[in-house]
Every structure is written in C-alpha cells, then in structure tokens.
Design a protein around this motif. Structure first.
Motif, PDB file in Angstrom:
ATOM      1  N   LEU A 157      68.657  80.785 -13.736  1.00 52.60           N
ATOM      2  CA  LEU A 157      67.378  81.489 -13.740  1.00 52.60           C
ATOM      3  C   LEU A 157      67.285  82.468 -12.574  1.00 52.60           C
ATOM      4  O   LEU A 157      66.781  83.587 -12.733  1.00 52.60           O
ATOM      5  CB  LEU A 157      66.230  80.480 -13.688  1.00 52.60           C
ATOM      6  CG  LEU A 157      66.140  79.525 -14.887  1.00 52.60           C
ATOM      7  CD1 LEU A 157      65.057  78.477 -14.653  1.00 52.60           C
ATOM      8  CD2 LEU A 157      65.874  80.286 -16.181  1.00 52.60           C
ATOM      9  N   ASP A 162      66.884  86.621 -12.802  1.00 54.01           N
ATOM     10  CA  ASP A 162      65.808  87.337 -12.119  1.00 54.01           C
ATOM     11  C   ASP A 162      66.374  88.384 -11.172  1.00 54.01           C
ATOM     12  O   ASP A 162      65.899  89.527 -11.129  1.00 54.01           O
ATOM     13  CB  ASP A 162      64.926  86.345 -11.357  1.00 54.01           C
ATOM     14  CG  ASP A 162      63.809  87.045 -10.606  1.00 54.01           C
ATOM     15  OD1 ASP A 162      63.014  87.760 -11.235  1.00 54.01           O
ATOM     16  OD2 ASP A 162      63.745  86.893  -9.370  1.00 54.01           O
ATOM     17  N   ALA A 199      60.920  82.762 -14.462  1.00 52.32           N
ATOM     18  CA  ALA A 199      61.754  81.610 -14.800  1.00 52.32           C
ATOM     19  C   ALA A 199      61.098  80.713 -15.839  1.00 52.32           C
ATOM     20  O   ALA A 199      61.765  80.218 -16.763  1.00 52.32           O
ATOM     21  CB  ALA A 199      62.066  80.813 -13.535  1.00 52.32           C
TER      22      ALA A 199
END
Length: 264
Positions: A50, A54, A67
């Motif tokens: 995650l 990002d 997330a």
C-alpha cells in the motif's frame, strides 16, 4: 458472482471491467502497479504494498492513493471472484482529463515460484525510473524472452561495467559465506526482498547492500531470486556455477515465513 473457472477477473474502481474500462490499460501504459499473493484473504507485507502504491501515485500523478480505498477494492474483487486465495495485482492509472486515479484490481489463480534451481543470463539493460513498478516494460519482456530462448530461466539486468541491478521480474541476493548481499544499484525494492531485509537478522543472517559486478560473482558461494511468488536458488549465472545450499535456502525460507500475514 464469478467463479475460479472464470479467471482472470478484473474490476475497475469496484465494478466488473467493461469494454470501455479495458481501453484504459490497452491504450495507456503510463501507470504503476503492485503484485501480491493472497491466501485466506491475507497478504504478507500488505502495508509495504500500500505504501509503494501511494508513493508511486504521488510521484507519477501528484495524488495520494488512499490505503483504505485500495484495501476495500482488493476485498471487493476477491469477493466478486468468489475466492480467498489468488494472485492479485493492483494497477493505478490517471486517464487524460480525469482528476481521480483509476484503480484496476485483477484476480488470477494463486501462484508459487518453482523452488527448482534457476539458470540466469546477464543482459545489458536498465529500467527507467526503476524504483517504480510499471506495466508494459518492453525491455524486461524482451530480455526475459531472449534468456528463455537461450535455455535460461531469468534475465539479470546489468548497467555499463557489468554492474548487477535486478532480475527481469525478480530481485537477486548473494551469499558470501557470512552475509546475504543485495546489489546496491538502482532497482525495484520488491516486497519479498523488503520483508527478508527485515526478517533475516532475526534469523541470524546478516543482510547488507553493496555493489555487485559480473566480474566479481566468483566471490559468492550461492545466490537466490525473490519476487511476489516466492524464493528460488540460482544454480548459475551465464557460465558461473553457484552452490545450491539447501541449508541456506531453508534458513532464508524460514526468515520469510516469519513475516506476518495481514488481512486485506
């Protein structure tokens, strides 16, 4: 609801892929993704996946990728496919004119990397922006196919001067008799590699990064490959033979097994 017999399955932003959706990856290869193995709706290193999504999204599109949203999209795709075990990828795109990131989640059969010793062929290739995992990498695919046609299992990407970076779809680690050595060169930090770097010291194995070159490979006793599907020993790189150390591979495997599974 789909069934495993209908693999592969894909969703875009939480709905089954339409023809219009599929035009996005078909005509737009500017994006990024992460690949993971899901077992019982759990993933090793989920937080790392995650975070990587990002970070890449902010670098490529100047937008955060939430997330919690990604986790929900993964859960939804698994539920829609009616599976708890799968090979899952999360792709992110920003189609022209859009202001929000489009997230594609694909679900396929679970996969496990063959533990058979691999033969690796070195090739002169460096990925652009190697720290971002991206789809449609022509060079990686080209050299991986070239290696396969020559009887090898994987290609080893190298910079001028024979500087070792990474495999076409793997990270590579070496054993010098006292430490696991990861090439200190521009490459993708694979999640399996990242987890091993965290877990190896607790298993009594020193983990270090330092430059590795083709002409220095004879300094290493053993080598191994890692990616989202697992870990495999290397038996040779080009014409250089390596010892397949079963005890070493067992200890590395045990270190990896210590990494916790996170619920999606």
């Amino acid at each position: 609801m789909t069934t495993p017999s209908l693999f592969p399955y894909a969703e875009f932003d939480g709905h089954p892929a339409t023809e219009a959706d599929l035009r996005i990856p078909a005509f737009l290869n500017y994006g990024h993704f992460t690949a993971m193995q899901v077992r019982g709706k759990k993933v090793r290193g989920l937080a790392l996946h995650l975070a990587r999504l990002d970070s890449a999204n902010q670098e490529l599109f100047e937008r955060a990728l939430d997330a919690d949203r990604v986790r929900e999209l993964i859960r939804h795709a698994l539920d829609s496919a009616g599976v708890r075990d799968a090979s899952t990828r999360v792709h992110a795109f920003l189609p022209p004119g859009d202001t929000e990131t489009t997230v594609m989640v694909t679900v396929r059969e679970p996969a496990q990397k063959s533990a058979e010793p691999h033969a690796v062929m070195s090739v002169p290739y460096a990925r652009t922006v190697p720290h971002i995992k991206r789809p449609g990498e022509f060079g990686q695919t080209y050299y991986a196919r070239l290696a396969s046609r020559a009887g090898f299992d994987e290609a080893l990407l190298t910079l001028p001067g024979g500087v070792v970076t990474e495999g076409a779809i793997t990270n590579i680690g070496f054993w010098d008799g006292t430490s696991v050595v990861w090439p200190d060169a521009p490459s993708l930090l694979g999640i399996t590699k990242a987890l091993l770097e965290q877990e190896l010291p607790g298993a009594g194995l020193e983990s270090v990064r330092r430059p590795v070159t083709l002409d220095g490979l004879t300094a290493f006793r053993s080598a191994f490959l890692t990616n989202s599907q697992g870990i495999a020993p290397v038996r040779r790189i080009d014409d250089i033979e390596f010892t397949v150390d079963e005890e070493l591979m067992k200890r590395i495997g045990q270190a990896y097994d210590r990494a916790p599974w996170d619920t999606v």
